[in-house]
Each structure stands twice: as C-alpha cells, then as structure tokens.
Write a protein that holds these residues in place. Structure first.
Motif, PDB file in Angstrom:
ATOM      1  N   ILE A  73       0.584  -1.325  -0.296  1.00 49.91           N
ATOM      2  CA  ILE A  73      -0.187   0.186  -0.098  1.00 49.91           C
ATOM      3  C   ILE A  73       0.892   1.454   0.104  1.00 49.91           C
ATOM      4  O   ILE A  73       0.999   1.971  -0.520  1.00 49.91           O
ATOM      5  CB  ILE A  73      -1.244  -0.138   1.374  1.00 49.91           C
ATOM      6  CG1 ILE A  73      -1.927  -1.332   1.206  1.00 49.91           C
ATOM      7  CG2 ILE A  73      -1.801   1.665   1.656  1.00 49.91           C
ATOM      8  CD1 ILE A  73      -2.758  -1.378   2.198  1.00 49.91           C
ATOM      9  N   LEU A  74       1.925   1.219   0.745  1.00 47.51           N
ATOM     10  CA  LEU A  74       2.897   2.346   0.872  1.00 47.51           C
ATOM     11  C   LEU A  74       3.705   2.419  -0.852  1.00 47.51           C
ATOM     12  O   LEU A  74       3.751   3.944  -1.252  1.00 47.51           O
ATOM     13  CB  LEU A  74       3.961   2.038   2.006  1.00 47.51           C
ATOM     14  CG  LEU A  74       3.467   2.505   3.632  1.00 47.51           C
ATOM     15  CD1 LEU A  74       3.817   2.248   4.463  1.00 47.51           C
ATOM     16  CD2 LEU A  74       2.508   3.502   3.466  1.00 47.51           C
ATOM     17  N   PHE A  75       4.118   1.562  -0.800  1.00 43.15           N
ATOM     18  CA  PHE A  75       4.756   1.502  -2.432  1.00 43.15           C
ATOM     19  C   PHE A  75       3.566   2.055  -3.583  1.00 43.15           C
ATOM     20  O   PHE A  75       3.709   2.826  -4.206  1.00 43.15           O
ATOM     21  CB  PHE A  75       5.356   0.575  -3.140  1.00 43.15           C
ATOM     22  CG  PHE A  75       6.820   0.178  -2.390  1.00 43.15           C
ATOM     23  CD1 PHE A  75       7.750   1.186  -2.267  1.00 43.15           C
ATOM     24  CD2 PHE A  75       6.720  -0.830  -1.659  1.00 43.15           C
ATOM     25  CE1 PHE A  75       8.634   1.178  -1.763  1.00 43.15           C
ATOM     26  CE2 PHE A  75       8.220  -1.369  -0.991  1.00 43.15           C
ATOM     27  CZ  PHE A  75       9.291   0.039  -1.049  1.00 43.15           C
ATOM     28  N   LEU A  76       1.889   1.763  -3.937  1.00 42.78           N
ATOM     29  CA  LEU A  76       1.542   1.916  -4.902  1.00 42.78           C
ATOM     30  C   LEU A  76       1.294   2.810  -4.275  1.00 42.78           C
ATOM     31  O   LEU A  76       0.472   3.867  -5.730  1.00 42.78           O
ATOM     32  CB  LEU A  76       0.456   1.111  -4.199  1.00 42.78           C
ATOM     33  CG  LEU A  76       0.712  -0.389  -4.526  1.00 42.78           C
ATOM     34  CD1 LEU A  76      -0.399  -0.998  -4.954  1.00 42.78           C
ATOM     35  CD2 LEU A  76       1.287  -0.597  -6.340  1.00 42.78           C
ATOM     36  N   THR A  77       1.114   4.290  -3.696  1.00 45.26           N
ATOM     37  CA  THR A  77       0.763   5.770  -3.261  1.00 45.26           C
ATOM     38  C   THR A  77       1.878   6.163  -3.900  1.00 45.26           C
ATOM     39  O   THR A  77       1.515   7.918  -3.791  1.00 45.26           O
ATOM     40  CB  THR A  77       0.369   5.875  -1.835  1.00 45.26           C
ATOM     41  OG1 THR A  77       1.941   5.930  -1.155  1.00 45.26           O
ATOM     42  CG2 THR A  77      -0.405   5.235  -1.202  1.00 45.26           C
ATOM     43  N   LYS A  79       4.201   7.590  -7.569  1.00 45.77           N
ATOM     44  CA  LYS A  79       4.125   8.004  -8.576  1.00 45.77           C
ATOM     45  C   LYS A  79       5.976   7.568  -9.461  1.00 45.77           C
ATOM     46  O   LYS A  79       4.680   7.122 -10.792  1.00 45.77           O
ATOM     47  CB  LYS A  79       4.579   8.886  -9.120  1.00 45.77           C
ATOM     48  CG  LYS A  79       2.489  10.466  -8.068  1.00 45.77           C
ATOM     49  CD  LYS A  79       1.551   9.592  -8.958  1.00 45.77           C
ATOM     50  CE  LYS A  79       0.124   9.854  -8.227  1.00 45.77           C
ATOM     51  NZ  LYS A  79      -0.878   9.807  -8.309  1.00 45.77           N
ATOM     52  N   LYS A  80       6.376   7.508  -8.960  1.00 50.51           N
ATOM     53  CA  LYS A  80       7.725   6.644  -9.532  1.00 50.51           C
ATOM     54  C   LYS A  80       7.091   5.441 -10.074  1.00 50.51           C
ATOM     55  O   LYS A  80       6.571   4.333  -9.054  1.00 50.51           O
ATOM     56  CB  LYS A  80       8.575   6.855  -8.751  1.00 50.51           C
ATOM     57  CG  LYS A  80       9.218   7.912  -8.569  1.00 50.51           C
ATOM     58  CD  LYS A  80       9.959   8.228  -8.198  1.00 50.51           C
ATOM     59  CE  LYS A  80      11.048   9.488  -7.549  1.00 50.51           C
ATOM     60  NZ  LYS A  80      12.336   9.712  -7.629  1.00 50.51           N
ATOM     61  N   ILE A  81       7.752   4.785 -11.181  1.00 54.45           N
ATOM     62  CA  ILE A  81       7.306   3.014 -11.599  1.00 54.45           C
ATOM     63  C   ILE A  81       8.423   2.323 -10.705  1.00 54.45           C
ATOM     64  O   ILE A  81       7.478   1.028 -10.483  1.00 54.45           O
ATOM     65  CB  ILE A  81       7.790   2.613 -13.151  1.00 54.45           C
ATOM     66  CG1 ILE A  81       7.159   1.905 -13.491  1.00 54.45           C
ATOM     67  CG2 ILE A  81       9.365   2.965 -13.166  1.00 54.45           C
ATOM     68  CD1 ILE A  81       6.069   1.632 -13.965  1.00 54.45           C
ATOM     69  N   ILE A  82       8.699   2.218 -10.110  1.00 53.98           N
ATOM     70  CA  ILE A  82      10.061   1.646  -9.398  1.00 53.98           C
ATOM     71  C   ILE A  82       9.416   0.932  -8.193  1.00 53.98           C
ATOM     72  O   ILE A  82       9.238  -0.028  -7.765  1.00 53.98           O
ATOM     73  CB  ILE A  82      11.210   1.598  -9.216  1.00 53.98           C
ATOM     74  CG1 ILE A  82      12.348   0.977  -8.263  1.00 53.98           C
ATOM     75  CG2 ILE A  82      11.367   3.268  -7.849  1.00 53.98           C
ATOM     76  CD1 ILE A  82      12.643  -0.534  -9.142  1.00 53.98           C
ATOM     77  N   PHE A  83       8.788   2.368  -7.930  1.00 46.92           N
ATOM     78  CA  PHE A  83       8.199   1.605  -6.747  1.00 46.92           C
ATOM     79  C   PHE A  83       6.920   1.183  -6.560  1.00 46.92           C
ATOM     80  O   PHE A  83       6.271   0.724  -5.790  1.00 46.92           O
ATOM     81  CB  PHE A  83       7.527   3.580  -5.125  1.00 46.92           C
ATOM     82  CG  PHE A  83       9.192   3.859  -5.571  1.00 46.92           C
ATOM     83  CD1 PHE A  83      10.154   3.307  -4.818  1.00 46.92           C
ATOM     84  CD2 PHE A  83       8.683   5.570  -5.266  1.00 46.92           C
ATOM     85  CE1 PHE A  83      11.215   3.846  -4.040  1.00 46.92           C
ATOM     86  CE2 PHE A  83      10.101   6.166  -4.733  1.00 46.92           C
ATOM     87  CZ  PHE A  83      11.391   5.399  -4.216  1.00 46.92           C
ATOM     88  N   ILE A  84       6.175   1.421  -8.207  1.00 46.12           N
ATOM     89  CA  ILE A  84       4.436   0.768  -8.438  1.00 46.12           C
ATOM     90  C   ILE A  84       4.782  -0.714  -8.475  1.00 46.12           C
ATOM     91  O   ILE A  84       4.497  -1.758  -8.119  1.00 46.12           O
ATOM     92  CB  ILE A  84       4.148   1.128  -9.392  1.00 46.12           C
ATOM     93  CG1 ILE A  84       3.697   3.042  -9.549  1.00 46.12           C
ATOM     94  CG2 ILE A  84       3.105   0.492 -10.097  1.00 46.12           C
ATOM     95  CD1 ILE A  84       3.320   3.634 -10.477  1.00 46.12           C
TER      96      ILE A  84
END
Length: 102
Positions: A73-77, A79-84
């Motif tokens: 959930i924290l990563f998906l919030t 905007k960068k593609i690596i975090f998504i």
C-alpha cells in the motif's frame, strides 16, 4: 515521504526474508514429511523464539502478510514506476503468505 518509503522497504525486506528462509529450508529438506519439516524448522530457531513460534504459527504468518500488505500500500501510493513495481511485488508476496495460512 522518505520515511514512508523507508518503512515500506523495511516491511518488504522483512517479509521477503521470511519467505525466502522458508523456501530455502523446505527445498533443502524436501524429502521430509510436512510434520517433520515443520518440527525441524522450529527446532533451528533460538529456544525462546521457537516456543513462541510453535504456538503461534498462524499469527506470525498473518503478521508477515500484514507487513507485506502495508509495504504494498505504501509503495503503490507513490508515482515512480520502481515503487509501483515493488508495491505489486509486495502484494503478490502477501497473497502468497495468505494462501500458506489456509
């Protein structure tokens, strides 16, 4: 923002380490029946943690599932593609943990 990403990364690392440890251990001892495999896995832990772990296996699995979901959930919030992509990985690992709980 940095603390949120750091927390998500720590949760992902902890969850992935737990899953990796179990997978490597089960591959090395694949000839054992499941009950013996579980006992051998618990016996290799430190004595104080082994007793807690043996009585609360489902709780610990659920906690790691929640850690991975929190990370996702924290990563998906972000905007960068690596975090998504790390968020998607976290959610996949959380689902894996959820299915091992059943």
């Amino acid at each position: 923002m940095r603390y949120k990403i750091l927390l998500a990364f720590v949760c992902l690392i902890l969850g992935a380490a737990y899953i990796t440890d179990w997978v490597i251990f089960s591959i090395r001892n694949s000839m054992l029946p499941y009950n013996e495999l579980k006992i051998k896995y618990i016996n290799r832990l430190p004595p104080s943690f082994a007793e807690f772990y043996s009585h609360n296996i489902r709780l610990i699995t659920l906690l790691f599932c929640l850690l991975l979901l929190t990370s996702g959930i924290l990563f998906l919030t972000e905007k960068k593609i690596i975090f998504i992509s790390m968020g998607i990985l976290s959610v996949i690992l959380a689902l894996w943990q959820l299915f091992t709980l059943m």
